[in-house]
Design a protein around this motif. Structure first.
Motif, PDB file in Angstrom:
ATOM      1  N   PRO A 507       0.726  -1.166  -0.001  1.00 31.80           N
ATOM      2  CA  PRO A 507       0.043   0.071  -0.153  1.00 31.80           C
ATOM      3  C   PRO A 507       0.904   1.166   0.243  1.00 31.80           C
ATOM      4  CG  PRO A 507      -0.089  -1.016   2.216  1.00 31.80           C
ATOM      5  CD  PRO A 507       0.567  -1.980   1.081  1.00 31.80           C
ATOM      6  N   ALA A 508       1.940   1.066   0.612  1.00 35.65           N
ATOM      7  CA  ALA A 508       2.836   2.489   0.504  1.00 35.65           C
ATOM      8  C   ALA A 508       3.230   2.807  -0.754  1.00 35.65           C
ATOM      9  CB  ALA A 508       4.308   2.110   1.151  1.00 35.65           C
ATOM     10  N   ILE A 509       3.633   1.832  -1.727  1.00 36.00           N
ATOM     11  CA  ILE A 509       3.957   2.155  -3.148  1.00 36.00           C
ATOM     12  C   ILE A 509       2.638   2.706  -3.807  1.00 36.00           C
ATOM     13  CG2 ILE A 509       4.969   1.318  -5.395  1.00 36.00           C
ATOM     14  CD1 ILE A 509       6.509  -0.567  -3.461  1.00 36.00           C
ATOM     15  N   ALA A 510       1.536   2.078  -3.649  1.00 38.28           N
ATOM     16  CA  ALA A 510       0.413   2.627  -4.188  1.00 38.28           C
ATOM     17  C   ALA A 510       0.018   3.945  -3.855  1.00 38.28           C
ATOM     18  CB  ALA A 510      -1.020   1.791  -3.699  1.00 38.28           C
ATOM     19  N   ALA A 511       0.290   4.315  -2.532  1.00 43.57           N
ATOM     20  CA  ALA A 511       0.273   5.685  -1.981  1.00 43.57           C
ATOM     21  C   ALA A 511       1.307   6.641  -2.845  1.00 43.57           C
ATOM     22  CB  ALA A 511       0.320   5.686  -0.554  1.00 43.57           C
ATOM     23  N   GLU A 512       2.533   5.998  -2.815  1.00 48.38           N
ATOM     24  CA  GLU A 512       3.323   7.125  -3.613  1.00 48.38           C
ATOM     25  C   GLU A 512       2.939   7.268  -5.073  1.00 48.38           C
ATOM     26  OE1 GLU A 512       7.512   5.382  -3.541  1.00 48.38           O
ATOM     27  OE2 GLU A 512       8.216   6.927  -4.888  1.00 48.38           O
ATOM     28  N   GLU A 514       0.058   7.164  -6.446  1.00 40.76           N
ATOM     29  CA  GLU A 514      -1.096   8.342  -6.542  1.00 40.76           C
ATOM     30  C   GLU A 514      -1.006   9.460  -6.316  1.00 40.76           C
ATOM     31  OE1 GLU A 514      -5.113   6.402  -5.428  1.00 40.76           O
ATOM     32  OE2 GLU A 514      -4.876   8.046  -3.876  1.00 40.76           O
ATOM     33  N   VAL A 515      -0.018   9.807  -5.257  1.00 40.00           N
ATOM     34  CA  VAL A 515       0.489  11.178  -4.894  1.00 40.00           C
ATOM     35  C   VAL A 515       1.344  11.607  -6.020  1.00 40.00           C
ATOM     36  CG1 VAL A 515       2.106  12.639  -3.457  1.00 40.00           C
ATOM     37  CG2 VAL A 515       0.409  10.841  -2.775  1.00 40.00           C
TER      38      VAL A 515
END
Lengths: 529, 114
Positions: A507-512, A514-515
């Motif tokens: 999820p951390a990479i998915a958030a990155e 998206e941002v």
């Protein structure tokens, strides 16, 4: 009509040679700074939005869309126009959903974005395969078109002569891409786009002037030659229920395919920011839209001034509508100009496809999959250059091999593969956080396989007199365009693969992702020299 | 193995993603692009289906030799140009300033983290 009595082959060749000379000088000047991978693949990200938008138009307005759409309108009237609308509206998908987000999250290739938050090697391998497939189909269609043009414009009818011209075009393209990289390719496309759009504009004004600048009068003139139904839809696609569904299937592939064409996506990396990527698409939309409006006038103009019978019996068939119209209007000189532009078009489009395929092979397959991300200094660009030569030679051999074959369906197939295998994964990657590696792989491999298998078992490959392989019949798929099945399937498999995944992505990479996609934080910057 | 398009960063992106300014940016972007995409696709396919299944309606003359089909076709050009212009003005006014704000904030954070 004998092809030797329209225009002068020597004049046509001279104007084309002048184009080659000018672009070669530009390419050589542009190639001075080709040092790093960012220079070679992405022109140092130094183009402005308007420049890149013009290059996109140059890349997109292939010989198929210029000669093909003019001819289709001249012969089939309204249905040819219908075709061009799909090619234009498709750009809204690229503008609203894809261009800026891709620019912010990728580096050189489509696979950069698709593998951003998924497992690298399998996703890159799948994305590189679909990229190479689309490039290959598109490339073959362009090279086959070159042969037809040769017989029309240069008066060369024998196979050996046509093969030599195909080889010369291929060799020139290899030289451009090898020396000039993305920067050189981009300049060739810009110059070609300006010439093509200017030439079409002059002819459009000319045709309109002959009809008192009255569109209704022009349409009336076309209808009086070819019959009232050229003004109405249905002449080509309205023959039967199957042909109607086939057209809807084609329309789906056209409108969703453009934003998944790898050589279009790669152009977004040649600008410094997402804002410039947006400006690129805006310029491309205005130029391409204006151009298709010109083709409407040119197509009906050719129908009115030359007539469908003369066009279909000329060497080059339907594709000869625009060159014949040029000759009718401006004599040998305008024909020479339009012919040279048509050749330049093939050259520029083939160059764009080749650099995309080479970048995908060396960046995604060689550097990331084979060398596991450590290709060594300069290794990647070296492999890219070797790939350019290999693809160029394949294009020449393929181009000679398919001379005289009916492979017009290959462009539509390239769009169908782009829409079925690439677009679902692009959209899911950018907009759906839960999307997983399994979803991406199912969608890409499934969409690619569905499009190719359906085409292989359709009437364009076997089963009728106009098929690629006449005389045998192993066809069972009734449509010529697989999109209506393969595109929903691509989206469905992406969803199904994701919801059935046992493995969740980080999820951390998915958030990155998206941002970064929305803010442009950490996006690749322009290189400075 | 990491994606070489992704530079190493010490920013907590999940926190950024949950922050109100980013949430606002994402909402503005999606609330604009998705309904518009839906609308132009519906309009395009309505046109394609009319051309395929209602050719007689499309052939209705409006003025001289110009019929409904041609006007609807040209209408596709008009809406494409209009949506393009609308989106650019929206992005310039409503998306770019907010994105630049968040980006500046992230760059400042990165500076501190180093």
């Amino acid at each position: 009509m004998n092809n030797t009595d329209i225009g002068s082959p020597i004049l046509n060749i001279s104007i084309f040679a002048a184009f080659v000379l000018v672009t070669l000088v530009v390419v050589l000047r542009a190639s001075r700074n080709n040092k790093t991978a960012a220079d070679y693949y992405a022109a140092g990200r130094s183009f402005t939005g308007p420049q890149n938008g013009t290059a996109i138009a140059g890349d997109y307005l292939s010989a198929a869309s210029f000669l093909g759409i003019c001819g289709a309108i001249a012969i089939n009237g309204y249905d040819g126009f219908l075709y061009s609308i799909g090619f234009l509206v498709a750009w809204l998908v690229a503008l609203l959903l894809v261009a800026e987000l891709m620019r912010n999250t990728g580096k050189f290739t489509m696979a950069d974005v698709l593998s951003f938050r998924l497992r690298q090697r399998p996703v890159r391998l799948a994305a590189a395969t679909t990229t190479l497939a689309v490039c290959f189909f598109y490339l073959l269609a362009q090279m086959a078109g070159a042969g037809g043009l040769v017989s029309l414009l240069l008066g060369i009818d024998d196979t050996v002569g046509q093969s030599i011209v195909v080889a010369v075009v291929g060799a020139l393209m290899i030289l451009y891409v090898l020396v000039g990289g993305m920067k050189g390719t981009t300049w060739v496309q810009i110059i070609k786009a300006v010439l093509l759009i200017a030439g079409a504009f002059v002819m459009t004004v000319w045709v309109l002037a002959l009809h008192g600048f009255n569109l209704s009068e022009l349409l009336g003139a076309a209808a009086s030659v070819a019959g009232e139904d050229v003004l109405n839809p249905g002449r080509q696609y309205g023959v039967s229920d199957i042909s109607r569904i086939d057209f809807v299937s084609l329309a789906l592939a056209l409108v969703l395919g453009t934003a998944g064409l790898p050589h279009v996506l790669m152009r977004f990396y040649t600008v410094p920011t997402a804002r410039e990527a947006r400006r690129s698409v805006v310029w491309a939309i205005w130029l391409i839209g204006a151009f298709y409006l010109f083709t409407l006038v040119l197509g009906y103009g050719a129908g009115a001034l030359i007539g469908a019978d003369t066009i279909t019996s000329a060497p080059g068939g339907v594709n000869s509508a625009a060159p014949l119209l040029a000759f009718e209007l401006g004599g040998p000189l305008l024909l020479g100009f339009i012919s040279a532009v048509a050749f330049a078009t093939i050259l520029a489009v083939v160059a764009g496809l080749t650099i995309t395929a080479a970048a995908s092979f060396s960046h995604d397959v060689y550097a990331s999959v084979i060398k596991k991300g450590n290709p060594g200094p300069g290794g990647e660009v070296k492999v890219a250059r070797i790939t350019v030569v290999v693809i160029g030679l394949l294009a020449i051999v393929g181009g000679i091999g398919v001379q005289g074959q009916n492979i017009a369906f290959l462009v539509a197939l390239a769009f169908a593969v782009a829409a079925s295998a690439n677009l679902p994964t692009i959209i899911y990657s950018l907009f759906w956080r839960r999307f997983t590696t399994q979803g991406a792989l199912w969608s890409m491999w499934g969409g690619l396989a569905a499009a190719i298998i359906l085409i292989a078992f359709s009437g364009v490959v076997s089963g009728s007199e106009t098929s690629m392989i006449p005389g045998v019949d192993f066809s069972w798929f009734p449509l010529n365009n697989p999109g209506i099945i393969s595109i929903p399937l691509g989206f469905l498999l992406g969803w199904l693969g994701t919801v059935l995944s046992s493995r969740k992505e980080d999820p951390a990479i998915a958030a990155e992702m998206e941002v970064r996609s929305l803010t442009g934080h950490g996006a690749e910057k322009a290189t400075s020299h | 193995m990491s994606n070489d398009a992704r530079a190493a960063s010490r920013i907590d992106f999940e926190k950024v993603e949950a922050s109100p300014p980013f949430h606002d940016l994402k909402k503005r972007h999606r609330a604009f692009v998705w309904p518009l995409t839906g609308a132009f696709l519906v309009w395009y396919f309505a046109y394609v289906l009319l051309a395929s299944y209602a050719p007689d309606f499309m052939a209705t003359p409006v003025w001289g030799n110009i019929n409904i089909g041609l006007l609807l076709g040209l209408g596709q050009f008009v809406t494409t140009f209009a949506i393009t212009t609308w989106y650019v003005s929206f992005a310039n006014r409503r998306l770019d300033p907010l994105a630049a704000e968040i980006r500046a904030d992230l760059e400042a954070q990165e500076g501190v983290a180093r």
